[in-house]
Write a protein that holds these residues in place. Structure first.
Motif, PDB file in Angstrom:
ATOM      1  N   ILE A 299       1.796   7.781 -21.988  1.00 28.70           N
ATOM      2  CA  ILE A 299       0.532   8.405 -21.582  1.00 28.70           C
ATOM      3  C   ILE A 299       0.634   9.925 -21.660  1.00 28.70           C
ATOM      4  O   ILE A 299      -0.287  10.605 -22.124  1.00 28.70           O
TER       5      ILE A 299
ATOM      6  N   ASN B 186      -4.854   5.507 -23.641  1.00 29.72           N
ATOM      7  CA  ASN B 186      -4.347   5.050 -22.337  1.00 29.72           C
ATOM      8  C   ASN B 186      -2.864   4.709 -22.349  1.00 29.72           C
ATOM      9  O   ASN B 186      -2.327   4.258 -21.338  1.00 29.72           O
ATOM     10  N   GLY B 187      -2.197   4.872 -23.483  1.00 31.92           N
ATOM     11  CA  GLY B 187      -0.747   4.667 -23.547  1.00 31.92           C
ATOM     12  C   GLY B 187      -0.310   3.262 -23.873  1.00 31.92           C
ATOM     13  O   GLY B 187       0.876   2.940 -23.756  1.00 31.92           O
TER      14      GLY B 187
END
Length: 424
Positions: free
Chosen positions: A13, A137-138
Motif C-alpha cells: 500500500i 489498495n495494495g
C-alpha cells in the motif's frame, strides 16, 4: 525471524504514492481495455481500448504519458489479471519499457466488481477499473522476471504434464484392449507395460496368432527384439491360455489396428518423456543452488524442476511462508464471535506448485531419515492424523528449500531438528 503477511501488505500500500498513475488493464485475446485512477481512486482520463500488437502497446504508452503530464504525476504502475497466456506479451513489453507491472488475483477481481457501482454488471471497462482500484489498495503482486533456465523449466514441465496425460491415457487404453481381447494375458505378464508384455503384444497381438504357433517359435521371436526374453514355460502358458481364451474374437483386423496405434502413441509418449527429463536435468545444472537442493536425500530432479518452474528463483522469496502463499497452502479460517469455523487450506495459488511440494514432501517422508523420524513422532507421540503431519512437513520443506536457496548453503541434517528416538 517470523514472516508477517500484514507487514508485506502495508508495504504494498505504501508503494502507491500521490505521484502515481495507477492503470488497470482488462486482458483479452485481441483487444485489451485500460483504465486509470490516482492514489485516491479518482478516475483519470477516458477508457482506452488497444490491440494486442506493437501498435496497440505503443498507444497505451502514449496514453499513460499524456495522463501523467495532464495530472502532474511522476510515475506509473500497471496492473492486470494473469488471464491464460494473453497477458504475457503485454507484461513483457511493459517491463522492457521500465514500467512497474503487477498482477491481481482473478478471484478477487470477481469479488470486488460491485465496489464501484453496487451492481452485478460486468464489462471490460468496469473490470479494468476494478483492477486499478485493487492495485491502489495494495492487492497486487509484482511479476518476478525469470532467467533463461527458469523459463526453460516452466515450458518443459508444462509440456511434461501434457505428455504424461497422453502416456497414462495410452497405457489405460492398452489395458482395456487386453481385457477385451485376451484377458488371460495377465496370468503370464502381470504388468502390461513391461518390456516382455509389450513385445508380445507387438509380435502376436491376439490369441488367434498364438494358437497356431509352437513355444520355441515364440521364444525365437522374442529374441529378435529383447536381449533378456521370457522363457519357454511362459511361451507354453501363452499358447495354452490363447486356446482357451474367452476374449472377443470378432473384428480381428480392426482390433489389431487399434492396438498398433495405441502402442505407437505409448512409444511416442515414452520417448518424449525421456527427452524432456534430459532437458530438465540440463536446465537444473545451470542454476547455482540446484546441487545444494539435490543434496536433500529423497528430492528428485523432476520434483525440483516442477517447483522451480512455478516459483522461478527461490532466493527471491522472503520466507518459506511466502512460498506457501504462492502455492495456496496457507491456512484460512472463518470465525465470528463465539463461533469458530474449521481451519482449511486456502488453495488460492498455483495448483501445480502445490502438487510438487506435496509429492516432494512424500518422497522425503519415505526416503529422508530426518523427515521420516519427524513424521513418525507426529503420528505416534503427538497423535496427529497422518495427513495433518504431512501438511506440517510441507511447510517445513518449503521453508527449508527457500533458506537453502537464499543462503546457497548445503543441506544440513542437524538443522532439521531430529527428535529423540521413539521408544521401541
Amino acid at each position: 525471524m517470523k514472516f508477517k503477511m500484514q507487514e508485506k501488505q502495508n508495504q504494498l500500500i505504501e508503494r502507491i504514492s500521490d505521484k502515481h498513475l495507477v492503470v488497470g488493464v482488462d486482458i483479452a485475446q485481441q483487444t485489451h481495455v485500460a483504465r486509470a485512477v490516482n492514489y485516491r481512486g479518482i478516475v483519470v482520463g477516458d477508457p482506452l481500448p488497444f490491440e494486442n500488437d506493437d501498435d496497440g502497446f505503443a498507444r497505451l504508452l502514449d496514453w499513460i504519458k499524456q495522463l501523467k503530464n495532464t495530472k502532474g504525476l511522476d510515475t506509473e504502475i500497471v496492473g492486470m489479471e494473469p488471464t491464460g497466456h494473453y497477458w504475457l506479451n503485454l507484461s513483457g513489453w511493459l517491463y522492457e519499457q521500465n514500467i512497474d507491472v503487477v498482477t491481481v488475483n482473478p478471484h478477487l477481481v470477481k469479488k470486488n466488481k460491485e465496489n464501484r457501482d453496487n451492481t452485478q454488471s460486468k464489462s471490460d471497462k468496469k473490470d479494468a477499473l476494478v483492477i486499478a482500484d485493487m492495485v491502489k489498495n495494495g492487492y497486487y503482486s509484482f511479476i518476478r522476471p525469470t532467467g533463461e533456465a527458469f523459463e526453460k523449466l516452466r515450458v518443459l514441465m508444462s509440456n511434461r504434464d501434457t505428455v504424461v496425460k497422453r502416456f497414462v491415457s495410452a497405457a489405460n487404453q492398452i489395458n482395456r484392449w487386453v481385457d477385451i481381447i485376451f484377458p488371460e494375458f495377465r496370468q503370464v505378464f502381470k504388468d502390461v507395460k513391461g518390456k516382455g508384455a509389450l513385445a508380445t503384444l507387438r509380435l502376436f497381438p491376439t490369441p488367434k496368432e498364438l494358437r497356431s504357433m509352437e513355444a520355441i517359435d515364440i521364444v525365437n521371436e522374442w529374441r529378435t527384439v529383447m536381449k533378456r526374453q521370457p522363457g519357454i514355460k511362459k511361451a507354453q502358458a501363452l499358447i495354452q491360455l490363447a486356446k482357451n481364451s474367452v476374449g472377443n474374437d470378432k473384428a480381428h483386423d480392426a482390433y489389431k489396428l487399434h492396438l498398433k496405434q495405441l502402442l505407437e502413441e505409448f512409444d511416442l509418449a515414452t520417448t518424449q518423456l525421456e527427452i524432456i527429463e534430459k532437458e530438465v536435468s540440463e536446465a537444473l545444472e545451470s542454476i547455482t543452488f540446484t546441487d545444494k537442493l539435490l543434496g536433500i536425500k529423497g528430492l528428485t530432479e523432476i520434483t525440483l524442476g516442477g517447483i522451480l518452474a512455478e516459483t522461478g528463483d527461490l532466493s527471491h522469496f522472503a520466507h518459506g511462508n511466502s512460498l506457501l502463499r504462492h502455492a495456496g497452502l496457507h491456512l484460512v479460517e472463518a470465525s465470528s464471535g463465539k463461533w469458530k469455523g474449521q481451519i482449511v487450506l486456502s488453495k488460492r495459488g498455483r495448483s501445480r506448485l502445490r502438487r510438487f511440494l506435496y509429492l516432494g514432501t512424500m518422497c522425503l517422508v519415505m526416503n529422508n531419515p530426518e523427515f521420516k523420524e519427524i513424521h513418525a513422532y507426529n503420528v505416534k507421540v503427538k497423535k496427529m492424523k497422518k495427513m495433518k503431519s504431512i501438511m506440517k512437513l510441507v511447510g517445513k520443506f518449503a521453508r527449508m528449500i527457500v533458506g537453502i536457496a537464499r543462503r546457497n548453503e548445503p543441506y544440513c541434517a542437524e538443522k532439521v531438528h531430529p527428535l529423540t528416538p521413539l521408544a521401541a
